[in-house]
Design a protein around this motif. Structure first.
Motif, PDB file in Angstrom:
ATOM      1  N   UNK A 146       0.907  -1.217  -0.032  1.00  0.00           N
ATOM      2  CA  UNK A 146      -0.118  -0.016  -0.019  1.00  0.00           C
ATOM      3  C   UNK A 146       0.930   1.397   0.041  1.00  0.00           C
ATOM      4  N   UNK A 147       1.850   1.124   0.787  1.00  0.00           N
ATOM      5  CA  UNK A 147       2.827   2.473   0.743  1.00  0.00           C
ATOM      6  C   UNK A 147       3.867   2.383  -0.263  1.00  0.00           C
ATOM      7  N   UNK A 148       3.752   1.642  -1.201  1.00  0.00           N
ATOM      8  CA  UNK A 148       4.684   1.435  -2.266  1.00  0.00           C
ATOM      9  C   UNK A 148       6.240   1.417  -1.918  1.00  0.00           C
TER      10      UNK A 148
ATOM     11  N   UNK B 133       0.440 -11.588  -5.099  1.00  0.00           N
ATOM     12  CA  UNK B 133      -0.728 -10.639  -4.404  1.00  0.00           C
ATOM     13  C   UNK B 133      -0.169 -10.437  -2.821  1.00  0.00           C
ATOM     14  N   UNK B 134      -0.243  -9.102  -2.646  1.00  0.00           N
ATOM     15  CA  UNK B 134      -0.074  -8.802  -1.202  1.00  0.00           C
ATOM     16  C   UNK B 134      -1.458  -8.620  -0.355  1.00  0.00           C
ATOM     17  N   UNK B 135      -1.416  -9.098   0.845  1.00  0.00           N
ATOM     18  CA  UNK B 135      -2.688  -9.127   1.644  1.00  0.00           C
ATOM     19  C   UNK B 135      -2.939  -7.600   1.949  1.00  0.00           C
ATOM     20  N   UNK B 136      -4.112  -7.415   2.453  1.00  0.00           N
ATOM     21  CA  UNK B 136      -4.750  -5.800   2.468  1.00  0.00           C
ATOM     22  C   UNK B 136      -3.440  -4.982   3.209  1.00  0.00           C
ATOM     23  N   UNK B 137      -2.804  -5.345   4.061  1.00  0.00           N
ATOM     24  CA  UNK B 137      -1.837  -4.812   4.918  1.00  0.00           C
ATOM     25  C   UNK B 137      -0.511  -4.535   4.229  1.00  0.00           C
ATOM     26  N   UNK B 138      -0.490  -5.383   3.096  1.00  0.00           N
ATOM     27  CA  UNK B 138       1.028  -5.435   2.461  1.00  0.00           C
ATOM     28  C   UNK B 138       2.026  -6.074   3.468  1.00  0.00           C
ATOM     29  N   UNK B 139       1.587  -6.826   4.657  1.00  0.00           N
ATOM     30  CA  UNK B 139       2.713  -7.598   5.272  1.00  0.00           C
ATOM     31  C   UNK B 139       2.930  -9.002   4.734  1.00  0.00           C
TER      32      UNK B 139
ATOM     33  N   UNK C 287      -3.585 -22.005 -10.202  1.00  0.00           N
ATOM     34  CA  UNK C 287      -3.979 -21.091 -11.334  1.00  0.00           C
ATOM     35  C   UNK C 287      -4.264 -19.773 -10.747  1.00  0.00           C
ATOM     36  N   UNK C 288      -4.723 -19.756  -9.529  1.00  0.00           N
ATOM     37  CA  UNK C 288      -5.187 -18.317  -8.837  1.00  0.00           C
ATOM     38  C   UNK C 288      -5.231 -18.390  -7.350  1.00  0.00           C
ATOM     39  N   UNK C 289      -5.370 -17.286  -6.800  1.00  0.00           N
ATOM     40  CA  UNK C 289      -5.420 -17.042  -5.340  1.00  0.00           C
ATOM     41  C   UNK C 289      -5.938 -15.983  -4.959  1.00  0.00           C
ATOM     42  N   UNK C 290      -6.419 -15.673  -3.909  1.00  0.00           N
ATOM     43  CA  UNK C 290      -6.748 -14.528  -3.368  1.00  0.00           C
ATOM     44  C   UNK C 290      -6.878 -14.586  -1.893  1.00  0.00           C
ATOM     45  N   UNK C 291      -6.446 -13.380  -1.246  1.00  0.00           N
ATOM     46  CA  UNK C 291      -6.394 -13.256   0.409  1.00  0.00           C
ATOM     47  C   UNK C 291      -7.740 -12.642   0.815  1.00  0.00           C
ATOM     48  N   UNK C 292      -8.343 -13.097   1.834  1.00  0.00           N
ATOM     49  CA  UNK C 292      -9.261 -12.716   2.360  1.00  0.00           C
ATOM     50  C   UNK C 292      -9.417 -11.111   2.847  1.00  0.00           C
TER      51      UNK C 292
END
Length: 196
Positions: free
Chosen positions: A20-22, A66-72, A108-113
Motif C-alpha cells: 500500500x505505501x509502495x 498478491x499482497x494481503x490488504x496490509x502489505x505484510x 492457477x489463482x489465489x486471493x487473500x481474504x
C-alpha cells in the motif's frame, strides 16, 4: 517509487504487486522467482534508496503475486504450491517462507481474504480444488533453511475436475467466495465459521 520511474529485470515479468505505501514492488517472473524492488528513505534524507533482490525455489514460472490488504505478506504461485513471504520488519530477504500443500496439479489463482488482519488465503488449481489456508498455522521445519509447510484448513465441498480460473471474495460477506471454472461454471461457496 517516483512517477515515471522504470524498474527493469532481465526476463519476463508475468505479474506485479505493490505494498500500500509502495515501499515494495514485486514481480512474478518467468525464471521461477519473485523479484523484489525495495524503496527506503532514511529519516531526514531527501533521497530514496532502491534495493533489489530475488527469492527463488519455485517449481515453475511465477504467474501471480498478491499482497494481503496490509502489505505484510505476499502470496505467489509457482507450480502446485503457493509460497507466502513475510514482509514485516526487515522484509523477506533471508527469511523462511510458508509453502502451502494440497494441490495435485498447478495452482492457477489465489486471493487473500479482504479483512484487516486476516491470514486466510484461498487457492484454486488445474485440479479443480479450492483450498483455504490460515497462513499463520504451519509446521515448523526440523532443519534450518527448510520452508514452513501449511495444510488447508478447509476444502470446497464436491471438488469439480474442472480447472479453477478465478477466485473473488464477496464485498458484502467476507466468508463468501465466488469461484470461476474453465467450463464457464461459477460456483458460490461459504467458508465455515472457525471455532475460537
Amino acid at each position: 517509487m517516483a512517477p515515471g520511474m522504470m524498474l527493469e529485470y532481465g526476463t519476463n515479468v508475468l505479474s506485479v504487486a505493490a505494498t500500500p505505501g509502495l515501499s515494495y514492488v514485486v514481480g512474478g517472473c518467468m525464471d521461477s522467482c519473485v523479484h523484489i524492488w525495495q524503496f527506503s528513505t532514511e529519516e531526514g534524507a531527501d533521497k530514496t534508496e532502491l534495493v533489489e533482490y530475488s527469492c527463488g525455489g519455485y517449481m515453475t514460472k511465477v504467474g501471480q503475486v498478491d499482497f494481503n490488504s496490509e502489505g505484510t505478506a505476499l502470496a505467489s504461485i509457482g507450480g502446485t504450491q503457493n509460497t507466502v513471504w513475510d514482509f514485516t520488519g526487515e522484509g523477506p530477504a533471508g527469511s523462511i517462507p510458508v509453502v502451502t500443500l494440497g494441490h495435485t496439479k498447478n495452482c492457477t489463482c489465489q486471493a487473500w481474504q479482504p479483512v484487516a488482519g486476516s491470514k486466510l488465503l484461498v487457492t484454486g488449481g488445474k485440479d479443480g480444488r479450492v483450498l483455504v489456508y490460515d497462513t499463520s498455522l504451519y509446521a515448523e521445519p526440523d532443519e534450518e533453511g527448510i520452508p514452513k509447510f501449511a495444510a488447508p484448513i478447509s476444502v470446497a465441498p464436491d471438488p469439480e475436475p474442472d480447472e479453477i480460473t478465478a477466485l473473488v471474495w464477496s464485498s458484502s460477506d467476507t466468508r463468501v467466495l465466488y469461484v470461476g471454472h474453465s467450463s464457464g461454471l461459477i460456483r458460490c461457496w461459504q467458508i465455515p465459521e472457525r471455532p475460537m
